[in-house]
Enzyme design. Structure first.
Site, PDB file in Angstrom:
ATOM      1  N   ALA A   1      -1.353   7.945  -4.754  1.00  0.00           N
ATOM      2  CA  ALA A   1      -2.621   8.663  -4.574  1.00  0.00           C
ATOM      3  C   ALA A   1      -3.441   8.069  -3.426  1.00  0.00           C
ATOM      4  O   ALA A   1      -4.465   8.633  -3.040  1.00  0.00           O
ATOM      5  CB  ALA A   1      -3.427   8.637  -5.873  1.00  0.00           C
TER       6      ALA A   1
ATOM      7  N   ASP B   1       7.102  10.576  -7.085  1.00  0.00           N
ATOM      8  CA  ASP B   1       6.205   9.414  -7.005  1.00  0.00           C
ATOM      9  C   ASP B   1       5.668   9.247  -5.590  1.00  0.00           C
ATOM     10  O   ASP B   1       6.341   8.728  -4.710  1.00  0.00           O
ATOM     11  CB  ASP B   1       6.951   8.145  -7.454  1.00  0.00           C
ATOM     12  CG  ASP B   1       6.014   6.953  -7.588  1.00  0.00           C
ATOM     13  OD1 ASP B   1       4.818   7.089  -7.254  1.00  0.00           O
ATOM     14  OD2 ASP B   1       6.486   5.887  -8.034  1.00  0.00           O
TER      15      ASP B   1
ATOM     16  N   GLU C   1      -9.708  -4.691  -1.181  1.00  0.00           N
ATOM     17  CA  GLU C   1      -9.257  -4.183  -2.484  1.00  0.00           C
ATOM     18  C   GLU C   1      -8.945  -5.337  -3.438  1.00  0.00           C
ATOM     19  O   GLU C   1      -8.758  -6.483  -3.018  1.00  0.00           O
ATOM     20  CB  GLU C   1      -8.032  -3.286  -2.318  1.00  0.00           C
ATOM     21  CG  GLU C   1      -6.855  -3.982  -1.683  1.00  0.00           C
ATOM     22  CD  GLU C   1      -5.504  -3.486  -2.190  1.00  0.00           C
ATOM     23  OE1 GLU C   1      -5.362  -3.244  -3.402  1.00  0.00           O
ATOM     24  OE2 GLU C   1      -4.591  -3.384  -1.356  1.00  0.00           O
TER      25      GLU C   1
ATOM     26  N   LYS D   1       5.234  -0.938   2.991  1.00  0.00           N
ATOM     27  CA  LYS D   1       6.443  -1.721   2.722  1.00  0.00           C
ATOM     28  C   LYS D   1       7.667  -0.830   2.731  1.00  0.00           C
ATOM     29  O   LYS D   1       7.602   0.343   2.382  1.00  0.00           O
ATOM     30  CB  LYS D   1       6.331  -2.386   1.352  1.00  0.00           C
ATOM     31  CG  LYS D   1       5.414  -3.553   1.344  1.00  0.00           C
ATOM     32  CD  LYS D   1       5.828  -4.547   0.261  1.00  0.00           C
ATOM     33  CE  LYS D   1       4.892  -5.720   0.283  1.00  0.00           C
ATOM     34  NZ  LYS D   1       3.586  -5.366  -0.315  1.00  0.00           N
TER      35      LYS D   1
HETATM   36  N1  PSU Z   1       1.314  -2.210  -1.194  1.00  0.00           N
HETATM   37  C1  PSU Z   1       1.343  -3.532  -0.933  1.00  0.00           C
HETATM   38  N2  PSU Z   1       0.595  -4.392  -1.685  1.00  0.00           N
HETATM   39  C2  PSU Z   1      -0.200  -3.937  -2.691  1.00  0.00           C
HETATM   40  C3  PSU Z   1      -0.251  -2.537  -2.942  1.00  0.00           C
HETATM   41  C4  PSU Z   1       0.516  -1.712  -2.175  1.00  0.00           C
HETATM   42  O1  PSU Z   1       2.034  -3.939  -0.024  1.00  0.00           O
HETATM   43  O2  PSU Z   1      -0.857  -4.751  -3.371  1.00  0.00           O
HETATM   44  C5  PSU Z   1      -1.171  -2.008  -4.009  1.00  0.00           C
HETATM   45  C6  PSU Z   1      -2.416  -1.415  -3.346  1.00  0.00           C
HETATM   46  O3  PSU Z   1      -3.532  -1.645  -4.181  1.00  0.00           O
HETATM   47  C7  PSU Z   1      -2.117   0.072  -3.306  1.00  0.00           C
HETATM   48  C8  PSU Z   1      -1.370   0.231  -4.589  1.00  0.00           C
HETATM   49  O4  PSU Z   1      -3.247   0.893  -3.235  1.00  0.00           O
HETATM   50  O5  PSU Z   1      -0.546  -0.923  -4.683  1.00  0.00           O
HETATM   51  C9  PSU Z   1      -0.531   1.494  -4.621  1.00  0.00           C
HETATM   52  O6  PSU Z   1      -0.021   1.668  -5.899  1.00  0.00           O
HETATM   53  P1  PSU Z   1       0.732   3.008  -6.257  1.00  0.00           P
HETATM   54  O7  PSU Z   1       2.015   2.966  -5.480  1.00  0.00           O
HETATM   55  O8  PSU Z   1       0.938   2.922  -7.744  1.00  0.00           O
HETATM   56  O9  PSU Z   1      -0.158   4.132  -5.845  1.00  0.00           O
HETATM   57 MN    MN Z   2       3.144   5.876  -7.977  1.00  0.00          MN
END
Ligand code: PSU
Ligand code: MN
Length: 318
Positions: free
Chosen positions: A149, A146, A33, A167
């Site tokens: 996705a 929250d 990613e 995390k």
């Molecule tokens: N968790 C991590 N490092 C990251 C991400 C999540 O430890 O870089 C990034 C990933 O790309 C993940 C995104 O898909 O954050 C999730 O964001 P959100 O919580 O806005 O869906």
């Molecule tokens: Mn979110």
């Protein structure tokens, strides 16, 4: 192969020629990613780390396919200057699955989340993906709703995703419950405990564990065969950071409390929440979180490459 555009499901993607060659010659391909590069790791280390992750896949006999949107074009496998753009440009936006269409229409540069990366990788016929941490249910989700996705995307995309758990900025047990509801199996690699990203053990148990990449590949393939057509979900493979390499749990808990308080005080919402918390960690741990993050992503890239090789060995294309 000279063409970089495939037909059928992958129509509209630009696939790097090296990735096309690998897919056609049964060489393991691992999707990576790009949000981790643009929004998950601090500059200037992020570019170096992105290259190191790609190199780890190569060192184990695979071809990396880092995925991002460049000038409105979804790209599977990046050229060097594109990787640099993702790491260094302020114009790069964070793209979930729902943002891909608008970013293409507007001709934007974008970094893809786990969800969007898995979606594009599947269109390119890639089935293994390495990352650091998955998105999940946030701690205040009862009030904020929250939930990343990433979870719903994994419920629909047949992709083996190797990660170090989620995390502790997230609600770990709620995330595990949602994965169950969404029919996403979670397999531990040499562990019966769900890992906590910076921490070896999140404190929550896993039902299933495997000791070898070959067994993981077998379970993944059997899942795809047996779950179909009722579900065609992804599989989460949880690979913990070794205990001697984890962040000091005391330091971790202290920073986490401060990070969550700062996010609430600052009124951070939506797609900014995760990058805000990650940046807070990197800044406040004085390099400790970066060190652990780099180490665990590389370990995941290695395991993903080995699983991709075993999937090919078990089910070679003709
Ligand atoms: N968790 C991590 N490092 C990251 C991400 C999540 O430890 O870089 C990034 C990933 O790309 C993940 C995104 O898909 O954050 C999730 O964001 P959100 O919580 O806005 O869906
Ligand atoms: Mn979110």
């Amino acid at each position: 192969m000279s063409s970089t555009v495939v037909t059928g499901d992958g129509e509209g993607l630009r696939i790097h020629p090296e990735v096309i060659d690998a897919l056609e010659s049964d060489t393991p391909v691992v999707a990576l990613e790009s949000t981790i590069i643009s929004h998950g790791l601090p500059r200037p280390d992020n570019l170096r780390v992105a290259r190191e992750i790609e190199q780890t896949v190569r060192d184990h006999g695979g071809v990396p396919a880092t995925i991002a949107m460049i000038d409105g074009k979804p790209c599977v496998g990046l050229f060097e200057e594109e990787l640099r753009l993702i790491a260094e440009s302020d114009a790069v936006v964070k793209l979930g699955v729902r943002d891909l269409g608008v970013a293409a229409a507007k001709g934007l540069h974008g970094a893809t989340t786990v969800a969007a990366t898995a979606s594009l990788a599947a269109q390119a016929d890639i089935d293994v993906f390495a990352t650091g941490g998955l998105g999940g249910v946030h701690r205040q989700a009862r009030d904020t709703w929250d939930e990343s996705a990433d979870l719903t995307a994994l419920s629909r995309i047949p992709m083996a995703v190797v990660c170090a758990g989620v995390k502790s900025i997230l609600d770990v047990p709620a995330t595990l419950e949602r994965l169950e509801t969404l029919n996403v199996p979670v397999y531990g690699y040499r562990t019966n405990q769900f890992p906590g990203f910076y921490l070896t053990d999140s404190g929550y148990p896993l039902e299933w564990s495997f000791d070898f990449a070959e067994e993981l590949a077998d379970a993944v393939l059997q899942h795809w065969q047996m779950a179909w057509p009722a579900v065609s979900s992804g599989v989460l493979i949880a690979n913990p950071i070794p205990v001697e390499d984890q962040i000091d749990p005391m330091l971790h808990d202290r920073i986490l409390t401060d990070a969550l308080a700062a996010a609430e005080k600052g009124g951070v919402t939506g797609k900014d929440v995760t990058p805000f918390l990650l940046e807070f960690f990197h800044r406040e741990t004085d390099g400790e979180s970066l060190r652990a993050n780099v180490l665990l992503v590389k370990r995941n890239a290695e395991l993903a490459t080995r699983i991709a090789a075993e999937i090919i060995a078990a089910a070679p294309s003709q």
